[in-house]
Motif scaffolding. Structure first.
Motif, PDB file in Angstrom:
ATOM      1  N   LEU A  58       0.861  -1.178   0.000  1.00 46.26           N
ATOM      2  CA  LEU A  58       0.000   0.000   0.000  1.00 46.26           C
ATOM      3  C   LEU A  58       0.899   1.229   0.000  1.00 46.26           C
ATOM      4  CD1 LEU A  58      -2.771   1.396   0.293  1.00 46.26           C
ATOM      5  CD2 LEU A  58      -2.524   1.142   2.774  1.00 46.26           C
ATOM      6  N   PHE A  59       0.967   1.925  -1.135  1.00 48.14           N
ATOM      7  CA  PHE A  59       1.787   3.128  -1.253  1.00 48.14           C
ATOM      8  C   PHE A  59       0.920   4.354  -0.976  1.00 48.14           C
ATOM      9  CE2 PHE A  59       4.325   0.171  -3.762  1.00 48.14           C
ATOM     10  CZ  PHE A  59       5.604   0.453  -3.294  1.00 48.14           C
ATOM     11  N   ILE A  60       1.359   5.172  -0.033  1.00 45.90           N
ATOM     12  CA  ILE A  60       0.584   6.339   0.380  1.00 45.90           C
ATOM     13  C   ILE A  60       1.155   7.625  -0.192  1.00 45.90           C
ATOM     14  CG2 ILE A  60      -0.244   7.650   2.381  1.00 45.90           C
ATOM     15  CD1 ILE A  60      -0.030   4.998   3.962  1.00 45.90           C
ATOM     16  N   ASP A  61       2.487   7.750  -0.192  1.00 45.52           N
ATOM     17  CA  ASP A  61       3.112   8.974  -0.690  1.00 45.52           C
ATOM     18  C   ASP A  61       4.478   8.634  -1.271  1.00 45.52           C
ATOM     19  OD1 ASP A  61       3.451  11.635  -1.267  1.00 45.52           O
ATOM     20  OD2 ASP A  61       4.145  12.189   0.739  1.00 45.52           O
ATOM     21  N   GLU A  74       4.508   4.109 -14.246  1.00 49.52           N
ATOM     22  CA  GLU A  74       4.721   5.232 -13.334  1.00 49.52           C
ATOM     23  C   GLU A  74       3.809   5.035 -12.128  1.00 49.52           C
ATOM     24  OE1 GLU A  74       6.835   8.652 -12.364  1.00 49.52           O
ATOM     25  OE2 GLU A  74       6.992   7.491 -14.230  1.00 49.52           O
ATOM     26  N   MET A  75       4.395   5.099 -10.930  1.00 47.54           N
ATOM     27  CA  MET A  75       3.614   4.851  -9.727  1.00 47.54           C
ATOM     28  C   MET A  75       2.717   6.041  -9.413  1.00 47.54           C
ATOM     29  SD  MET A  75       6.678   3.111  -7.509  1.00 47.54           S
ATOM     30  CE  MET A  75       5.743   2.926  -6.002  1.00 47.54           C
ATOM     31  N   GLU A  76       1.448   5.745  -9.118  1.00 49.80           N
ATOM     32  CA  GLU A  76       0.504   6.767  -8.693  1.00 49.80           C
ATOM     33  C   GLU A  76       0.254   6.598  -7.199  1.00 49.80           C
ATOM     34  OE1 GLU A  76      -2.608   7.783 -11.912  1.00 49.80           O
ATOM     35  OE2 GLU A  76      -2.391   5.608 -12.002  1.00 49.80           O
ATOM     36  N   PHE A  77       0.005   7.699  -6.531  1.00 45.86           N
ATOM     37  CA  PHE A  77      -0.199   7.641  -5.084  1.00 45.86           C
ATOM     38  C   PHE A  77      -1.530   8.293  -4.726  1.00 45.86           C
ATOM     39  CE2 PHE A  77       4.248   7.121  -5.745  1.00 45.86           C
ATOM     40  CZ  PHE A  77       4.684   6.288  -4.740  1.00 45.86           C
ATOM     41  N   LYS A 100       4.755   3.919   3.006  1.00 49.94           N
ATOM     42  CA  LYS A 100       4.055   2.729   2.517  1.00 49.94           C
ATOM     43  C   LYS A 100       3.956   1.664   3.599  1.00 49.94           C
ATOM     44  CE  LYS A 100       7.245  -0.791   1.197  1.00 49.94           C
ATOM     45  NZ  LYS A 100       7.030  -2.164   0.800  1.00 49.94           N
ATOM     46  N   TYR A 101       3.004   0.761   3.393  1.00 46.51           N
ATOM     47  CA  TYR A 101       2.889  -0.457   4.177  1.00 46.51           C
ATOM     48  C   TYR A 101       3.094  -1.630   3.223  1.00 46.51           C
ATOM     49  CZ  TYR A 101       0.367   2.234   7.810  1.00 46.51           C
ATOM     50  OH  TYR A 101      -0.008   3.137   8.770  1.00 46.51           O
ATOM     51  N   GLY A 102       3.736  -2.663   3.717  1.00 43.27           N
ATOM     52  CA  GLY A 102       3.867  -3.878   2.926  1.00 43.27           C
ATOM     53  C   GLY A 102       3.689  -5.094   3.814  1.00 43.27           C
ATOM     54  N   ILE A 103       2.903  -6.049   3.361  1.00 41.95           N
ATOM     55  CA  ILE A 103       2.758  -7.311   4.089  1.00 41.95           C
ATOM     56  C   ILE A 103       3.291  -8.426   3.197  1.00 41.95           C
ATOM     57  CG2 ILE A 103       1.173  -8.991   5.093  1.00 41.95           C
ATOM     58  CD1 ILE A 103      -0.675  -6.753   5.855  1.00 41.95           C
ATOM     59  N   PHE A 104       4.246  -9.171   3.718  1.00 40.29           N
ATOM     60  CA  PHE A 104       4.828 -10.304   3.015  1.00 40.29           C
ATOM     61  C   PHE A 104       4.459 -11.571   3.786  1.00 40.29           C
ATOM     62  CE2 PHE A 104       7.260  -6.538   2.261  1.00 40.29           C
ATOM     63  CZ  PHE A 104       7.644  -6.598   0.934  1.00 40.29           C
ATOM     64  N   PHE A 105       3.980 -12.579   3.090  1.00 42.86           N
ATOM     65  CA  PHE A 105       3.607 -13.810   3.787  1.00 42.86           C
ATOM     66  C   PHE A 105       3.925 -15.017   2.917  1.00 42.86           C
ATOM     67  CE2 PHE A 105      -0.039 -11.979   1.678  1.00 42.86           C
ATOM     68  CZ  PHE A 105      -0.721 -13.029   1.087  1.00 42.86           C
ATOM     69  N   SER A 106       4.239 -16.115   3.583  1.00 43.18           N
ATOM     70  CA  SER A 106       4.729 -17.307   2.890  1.00 43.18           C
ATOM     71  C   SER A 106       3.585 -18.206   2.440  1.00 43.18           C
ATOM     72  CB  SER A 106       5.668 -18.096   3.803  1.00 43.18           C
ATOM     73  OG  SER A 106       4.932 -18.697   4.857  1.00 43.18           O
ATOM     74  N   GLU A 107       3.901 -19.088   1.511  1.00 44.42           N
ATOM     75  CA  GLU A 107       2.924 -20.084   1.074  1.00 44.42           C
ATOM     76  C   GLU A 107       2.610 -21.062   2.205  1.00 44.42           C
ATOM     77  OE1 GLU A 107       3.683 -20.687  -3.624  1.00 44.42           O
ATOM     78  OE2 GLU A 107       5.481 -20.875  -2.383  1.00 44.42           O
TER      79      GLU A 107
END
Length: 307
Positions: A58-61, A74-77, A100-107
Motif C-alpha cells: 500500500l503506497f501512500i506517498d 509510473e507509480m501513482e499515489f 508505505k505499508y507492505g505485508i509479506f507472507f509465505s505459502e
C-alpha cells in the motif's frame, strides 16, 4: 539502456530482511514492513528481485516507476499492488519521500489456514498478468490504512497464540483489496474477466498458476497433464477454453512462457542462449523463432526496445 542485472532471489522472509539490513520478525512466515522514509538523493534504484513470498503493498506517498515482469508503470499515489511468489520486480524512486505499508507472507502460512487457502485459490490478482498497481480513492486509503494499523498492533505483539488473529486480519485485508481490484477490472476489462467464466475454465487457470508457482516451468507440461488433472478430455478442455477465453490450452501455456521470457530479457543480463535453456528449449534458435512468432520481433530486438 542501463546494464542488466541478475535477479536476486529470496527463499524466505529472513533473507529479505538480511538483504534490507533490518531486524528479522518474530514470526518466520509473515512480515509487515512499514516505511516512512526521507532521504537526500532521489532516483534510488532497487535491483530486480524475486521471492517465494506473496507481497501486498500500500503506497501512500512518494514517486517513481515500478517494473513488474516486462512492463513498466509510473507509480501513482495512493495505490495498492500485489506481487505473487516468483514474480520479478524492480523499481526506481524519483522522490525523496516514501510512505508505505507492505505485508509479506509465505505459502506455508497460507497452507496453515484453510480460509486463506480457499480465498487465494480463487483470487485472480496474484497472477502475473494482473499484479499491477492500481490507484485508489481517498475513502479507500483511509479504510486500508486503518486495517493495516489494526494488523500492525497484533503483529508487533506476535506470539503463537495470536497467530490465528494475524491470519484473520490478513484475510480481511485481502478481501478489501480484492474489492478494489474487482472494481478496477470491472470498469476496465469486464468483457474478459476470468472469474466471470465457468468453473472448468477457472479451475484450469488456477491449476496453471499453481504449477507456475511450484516449479517455474508450467509451460513444460503437456496439454494432457492439465486435462488429466481436471478429469476431462483434452480436446473438450481445449474447446471450452477457446470458446470462453479465445485461447487454447497451448496458447495459455505459451502466454506464461512469453511473459517469463520478456521478464528475463528486460530485467536480467542473461544471454538469449541462457534464457532459452531456462525456458526449457533444446536449441536457442527454437526459442528465437518461438518468441518472434508470438511477439513479432526477436528477443534481442525486444530487449533493446523501450516497450
Amino acid at each position: 539502456m542501463g546494464a542488466k542485472q541478475e535477479v536476486i532471489y529470496f527463499r524466505n522472509i529472513y533473507e529479505v530482511c538480511s538483504f534490507l539490513n533490518v531486524s528479522p520478525p518474530q514470526c518466520p512466515d509473515i512480515w509487515l514492513d512499514k516505511v516512512e522514509q526521507v532521504w537526500v538523493a532521489p532516483n534510488l534504484s532497487v535491483a530486480p528481485i524475486k521471492s517465494e513470498l506473496f507481497a501486498m503493498n500500500l503506497f501512500i506517498d512518494g514517486g517513481g516507476t515500478i517494473k513488474v515482469a516486462h512492463w513498466e508503470k509510473e507509480m501513482e499515489f495512493p495505490s495498492v499492488y500485489l506481487v505473487p511468489p516468483r514474480q520479478t520486480v524492480s523499481c526506481e524512486l524519483t522522490e525523496t519521500t516514501l510512505v508505505k505499508y507492505g505485508i509479506f507472507f509465505s505459502e506455508n502460512f497460507v497452507e496453515e489456514y484453510s480460509f486463506l487457502k480457499e480465498l487465494l485459490a480463487d483470487y485472480p490478482y496474484f497472477q502475473a498478468d494482473k499484479s499491477i498497481p492500481i490507484k485508489i480513492l481517498p475513502e479507500e486509503i483511509e479504510d486500508l490504512v486503518a486495517l493495516f494499523e489494526f494488523f500492525n498492533k497484533d503483529y508487533k505483539n506476535y506470539s503463537l497464540k495470536n497467530r490465528p488473529v494475524l491470519a484473520a486480519c490478513l484475510y480481511i485485508i485481502l478481501l478489501k483489496v480484492k474489492g478494489i481490484y474487482d472494481k478496477y477490472y470491472f470498469e476496465q476489462f469486464s468483457d474478459t474477466k476470468i472469474y466471470h467464466e465457468e468453473n472448468l475454465v477457472l479451475s484450469f487457470m488456477n491449476l496453471l498458476n499453481k504449477e507456475k508457482k511450484r516449479n517455474d516451468l508450467a509451460y513444460s507440461k503437456s496439454v494432457s497433464y492439465y486435462a488429466d488433472a481436471l478429469n476431462v478430455n483434452a480436446n473438450y478442455l481445449s474447446r471450452k477454453l477457446k470458446m470462453e477465453t479465445g485461447k487454447t490450452i497451448k496458447e495459455h501455456i505459451h502466454n506464461i512462457m512469453i511473459h517469463d521470457a520478456k521478464s528475463l530479457l528486460k530485467q536480467t543480463g542473461l544471454s538469449v542462449k541462457e534464457i532459452s535453456f531456462r525456458l526449457d528449449f533444446n536449441e536457442p534458435a527454437h526459442f528465437v523463432n518461438f518468441f518472434k512468432k508470438n511477439v513479432g520481433c526477436t528477443p534481442k530486438q525486444f530487449r533493446e526496445s523501450t516497450i
